[in-house]
Design a protein around this motif. Structure first.
Motif, PDB file in Angstrom:
ATOM      1  N   VAL A 104      27.401  50.297  51.611  1.00  0.00           N
ATOM      2  CA  VAL A 104      28.380  50.612  52.644  1.00  0.00           C
ATOM      3  C   VAL A 104      29.770  50.750  52.035  1.00  0.00           C
ATOM      4  N   LEU A 105      30.670  51.326  52.806  1.00  0.00           N
ATOM      5  CA  LEU A 105      32.019  51.617  52.334  1.00  0.00           C
ATOM      6  C   LEU A 105      32.721  50.379  51.803  1.00  0.00           C
ATOM      7  N   ARG A 106      32.674  49.287  52.553  1.00  0.00           N
ATOM      8  CA  ARG A 106      33.448  48.090  52.175  1.00  0.00           C
ATOM      9  C   ARG A 106      32.978  47.523  50.842  1.00  0.00           C
ATOM     10  N   SER A 107      31.680  47.385  50.662  1.00  0.00           N
ATOM     11  CA  SER A 107      31.185  46.781  49.428  1.00  0.00           C
ATOM     12  C   SER A 107      31.396  47.715  48.237  1.00  0.00           C
ATOM     13  N   SER A 108      31.311  49.021  48.481  1.00  0.00           N
ATOM     14  CA  SER A 108      31.513  49.977  47.390  1.00  0.00           C
ATOM     15  C   SER A 108      32.953  49.961  46.909  1.00  0.00           C
ATOM     16  N   ILE A 109      33.889  49.887  47.831  1.00  0.00           N
ATOM     17  CA  ILE A 109      35.298  49.794  47.446  1.00  0.00           C
ATOM     18  C   ILE A 109      35.560  48.501  46.705  1.00  0.00           C
ATOM     19  N   ARG A 110      34.995  47.401  47.168  1.00  0.00           N
ATOM     20  CA  ARG A 110      35.207  46.113  46.500  1.00  0.00           C
ATOM     21  C   ARG A 110      34.676  46.146  45.068  1.00  0.00           C
ATOM     22  N   GLU A 111      33.480  46.703  44.874  1.00  0.00           N
ATOM     23  CA  GLU A 111      32.931  46.763  43.518  1.00  0.00           C
ATOM     24  C   GLU A 111      33.749  47.697  42.639  1.00  0.00           C
ATOM     25  N   TYR A 112      34.119  48.830  43.167  1.00  0.00           N
ATOM     26  CA  TYR A 112      34.920  49.802  42.424  1.00  0.00           C
ATOM     27  C   TYR A 112      36.210  49.160  41.929  1.00  0.00           C
ATOM     28  N   LEU A 113      36.921  48.491  42.818  1.00  0.00           N
ATOM     29  CA  LEU A 113      38.199  47.899  42.450  1.00  0.00           C
ATOM     30  C   LEU A 113      38.030  46.685  41.546  1.00  0.00           C
ATOM     31  N   CYS A 114      37.028  45.854  41.821  1.00  0.00           N
ATOM     32  CA  CYS A 114      36.925  44.622  41.038  1.00  0.00           C
ATOM     33  C   CYS A 114      36.438  44.876  39.627  1.00  0.00           C
ATOM     34  N   SER A 115      35.534  45.813  39.458  1.00  0.00           N
ATOM     35  CA  SER A 115      35.076  46.087  38.096  1.00  0.00           C
ATOM     36  C   SER A 115      36.231  46.591  37.240  1.00  0.00           C
ATOM     37  N   GLU A 116      37.109  47.419  37.818  1.00  0.00           N
ATOM     38  CA  GLU A 116      38.262  47.890  37.059  1.00  0.00           C
ATOM     39  C   GLU A 116      39.330  46.808  36.923  1.00  0.00           C
ATOM     40  N   ALA A 117      39.416  45.894  37.900  1.00  0.00           N
ATOM     41  CA  ALA A 117      40.324  44.753  37.774  1.00  0.00           C
ATOM     42  C   ALA A 117      39.902  43.862  36.611  1.00  0.00           C
ATOM     43  N   MET A 118      38.612  43.621  36.477  1.00  0.00           N
ATOM     44  CA  MET A 118      38.120  42.798  35.371  1.00  0.00           C
ATOM     45  C   MET A 118      38.379  43.481  34.040  1.00  0.00           C
ATOM     46  N   GLN A 119      38.194  44.796  33.994  1.00  0.00           N
ATOM     47  CA  GLN A 119      38.496  45.536  32.775  1.00  0.00           C
ATOM     48  C   GLN A 119      39.973  45.375  32.417  1.00  0.00           C
ATOM     49  N   GLY A 120      40.841  45.467  33.401  1.00  0.00           N
ATOM     50  CA  GLY A 120      42.266  45.297  33.164  1.00  0.00           C
ATOM     51  C   GLY A 120      42.618  43.909  32.667  1.00  0.00           C
ATOM     52  N   LEU A 121      41.855  42.923  33.100  1.00  0.00           N
ATOM     53  CA  LEU A 121      42.068  41.537  32.674  1.00  0.00           C
ATOM     54  C   LEU A 121      41.462  41.246  31.308  1.00  0.00           C
ATOM     55  N   GLY A 122      40.725  42.202  30.758  1.00  0.00           N
ATOM     56  CA  GLY A 122      40.089  41.996  29.463  1.00  0.00           C
ATOM     57  C   GLY A 122      38.812  41.194  29.542  1.00  0.00           C
ATOM     58  N   ILE A 123      38.156  41.204  30.698  1.00  0.00           N
ATOM     59  CA  ILE A 123      36.919  40.450  30.898  1.00  0.00           C
ATOM     60  C   ILE A 123      35.747  41.426  30.841  1.00  0.00           C
ATOM     61  N   PRO A 124      34.717  41.164  30.033  1.00  0.00           N
ATOM     62  CA  PRO A 124      33.585  42.087  29.923  1.00  0.00           C
ATOM     63  C   PRO A 124      32.981  42.412  31.288  1.00  0.00           C
ATOM     64  N   THR A 125      32.744  43.690  31.540  1.00  0.00           N
ATOM     65  CA  THR A 125      32.309  44.111  32.873  1.00  0.00           C
ATOM     66  C   THR A 125      31.654  45.475  32.827  1.00  0.00           C
ATOM     67  N   THR A 126      30.831  45.744  33.836  1.00  0.00           N
ATOM     68  CA  THR A 126      30.466  47.118  34.114  1.00  0.00           C
ATOM     69  C   THR A 126      31.713  47.820  34.630  1.00  0.00           C
ATOM     70  N   ARG A 127      31.719  49.151  34.579  1.00  0.00           N
ATOM     71  CA  ARG A 127      32.892  49.916  35.005  1.00  0.00           C
ATOM     72  C   ARG A 127      32.552  50.743  36.244  1.00  0.00           C
ATOM     73  N   ALA A 128      33.580  51.370  36.812  1.00  0.00           N
ATOM     74  CA  ALA A 128      33.374  52.206  37.988  1.00  0.00           C
ATOM     75  C   ALA A 128      34.135  53.507  37.818  1.00  0.00           C
ATOM     76  N   LEU A 129      33.417  54.621  37.880  1.00  0.00           N
ATOM     77  CA  LEU A 129      34.010  55.930  37.651  1.00  0.00           C
ATOM     78  C   LEU A 129      34.591  56.529  38.930  1.00  0.00           C
ATOM     79  N   CYS A 130      33.921  56.335  40.034  1.00  0.00           N
ATOM     80  CA  CYS A 130      34.405  56.910  41.290  1.00  0.00           C
ATOM     81  C   CYS A 130      33.646  56.307  42.458  1.00  0.00           C
TER      82      CYS A 130
END
Length: 492
Positions: free
Chosen positions: A136-162
């Motif tokens: 659903v929209l809400r969970s997809s947005i949360r995953e998209y933003l959090c995976s890139e937030a973790m990347q920004g924090l330098g924490i190993p993570t899967t990424r989100a392209l779109c």
């Protein structure tokens, strides 16, 4: 987003796909096609990751790209599949699971290595277990933003392209709309993949999987006297570093089942996650976790429990159980050392002194007793000096006497540290911005009305969370009172 140009949009169907996972054989997956969604539209596009993947600047401008990343068409050379795995969920053996709504398109070869591309929410698979295969929209947005937030924090993570969306209806606790998040990672293999073949006595396939992981991701293990014990030890160490990063940042995952643990030590499967607001070691971010199994302060021990399950799964490939137990011991050493190193950096301590362990413990104890906002405390501490009144930090505490005693201990420790070196170290390790639940919720509410600007704004801030970003201080402030009423569950 990227500006409009006169250039022709890149053709996404011309990508060169590598299908490494397919080489494991049909016991490991089911080939299938994604299920189309009607009238797809863009929600957000991550240009930074697109560049890292070697995609052209105007990559996202074509209708073909939108259709590809919604699952409405398949590019030549891509062999879409869903993988099978099993796992322990909330401490209980759950049996066969698998990619119930994730479809792997294949891998792209980039300058930094191979990256698998996966669509989450692209339709039902043989492993959906009566589910609809949608996100659903809400969970997809949360995953998209959090995976890139973790990347920004330098924490190993899967990424989100779109993220793409559709007005197609999806039933959860209420009727919602569908979305698809495109994920990228070197591999999406989980602890549960190994458990599946071990628990079903498919030991030949278990060996095939272990050899594949060693060959592609842990080649140094090939030279070990016991390669599979060496693999377990290497995974244990990566997981220990991941847990240290989570704990130091105040991140709660919420669903640390063995099928949600990456064999590469990545943060994977963002569901009911949360970054701590008021510091509470026993905080439970998952409304479905009624027993508190995955509370913030239990995450390190749960990670070890999950590694123990992985060790049990690998036993058929080892000579003795003692080899597995010895391999797991590395976690007990690496995790506390890694956590101490991260906490020293947050405190601005470039070297190690005997009293540092007590200082870190006292800091956690003080924050918990006063329910201090975790992120704001650490960011304000960056400007702390023994000579100043440090009111900005003291004002976070209702027990001023306890704070003053701690501040004296901290002042004595940093008296031996160059002030410029300390400030630089702290500003690089104490983010100004994290994806708080209320920020995500505000962006989601706007997105439901087709306003996706909040998603893109958060993406920009979270990709460089240590920067000041003038004009965006409201995103780094205290959460509103209503934030405490947000409930995040496993439903997505």
């Amino acid at each position: 987003m990227n500006p409009v140009t006169d250039e022709q949009p890149a053709d996404p169907t011309s990508l060169k796909w590598a299908n490494h996972f397919v080489s494991l054989g049909p016991d490991f997956y089911t080939e299938l096609q994604p299920s189309p969604l009607p009238s797809a539209y863009w929600i957000s596009r991550n240009l930074g990751l697109a560049r890292e993947l070697g995609l052209e600047q105007n990559w996202f401008e074509s209708q073909a790209a939108l259709e590809l990343f919604t699952g409405n068409r398949v590019a030549d050379g891509s062999l879409p599949l869903a993988s099978v795995y099993s796992g322990h969920q909330f401490g209980q053996w759950a049996g066969q699971l698998g990619d119930g709504r994730a479809i792997l398109l294949g891998a792209l070869e980039t300058s930094s290595g191979s990256q698998e591309i996966q669509l989450k929410g692209a339709g039902r698979t043989p492993y959906s277990r009566m589910g609809d295969g949608r996100a659903v929209l809400r969970s997809s947005i949360r995953e998209y933003l959090c995976s890139e937030a973790m990347q920004g924090l330098g924490i190993p993570t899967t990424r989100a392209l779109c993220v793409t969306g559709s007005d197609a209806k999806v039933r959860r606790e209420e009727i919602e709309t569908a979305a698809v998040v495109t994920r990228a990672a070197p591999s999406f293999i989980r602890f549960g993949h190994f458990e599946h073949f071990s628990y079903t006595d498919q030991h030949a396939q278990l060996k095939t999987l272990a050899d594949y992981v060693i060959e592609r991701f842990y080649p140094a293990c090939r030279e070990a006297a016991q390669p599979y014990a060496a693999l377990l030890e290497a995974v244990s160490e990566r997981t220990a570093h991941l847990m240290a990063a989570w704990q130091a940042t105040g991140f709660c995952h919420g669903v640390m089942n063995t099928d949600n643990m990456s064999i590469l030590g990545l943060t994977i499967d963002y569901g009911p996650f949360q970054f701590l607001d008021a510091f509470d070691p026993a905080h439970i971010c998952n409304h479905s976790d009624t027993q508190g199994r995955y509370a913030y302060n239990k995450q390190p021990n749960i990670a070890y429990w999950n590694l123990f399950c992985l060790g049990q799964a690998l036993l058929p490939l080892m000579e003795t159980q003692d080899q597995a137990l010895a391999a797991l011991e590395s976690y007990k050493t690496v995790f506390p050392e890694a956590l101490q190193a991260r906490m020293r950096a947050k405190l601005g301590l470039p070297d190690t002194q005997p009293e540092d362990t007590a200082l870190v413990e006292n800091t956690f104890r003080l924050l918990a007793a006063n329910k201090v906002d975790y992120t704001i405390f650490w960011r304000r501490l960056c400007t702390f000096t023994p000579q100043s009144g440090h009111e900005a930090v003291r004002d976070l505490f209702f027990d001023r006497e306890s704070f003053n005693a701690w501040a004296l201990q901290y002042s004595e420790r940093i008296a031996r540290v160059d002030i410029g070196l300390r400030a630089d170290l702290m500003l690089k390790n104490n983010p100004k911005f994290v994806l708080r639940n209320h920020l995500g919720e505000e962006a989601i509410r706007a997105a439901k009305l087709k306003d996706f600007s909040g998603v893109d704004t958060l993406l920009t801030l979270l990709q460089s969370p240590f920067d000041e970003h003038p004009g965006h201080d409201s995103f780094a402030g205290f959460p509103p009172d209503w934030a405490a009423s947000i409930e995040i569950s496993c439903s997505s």
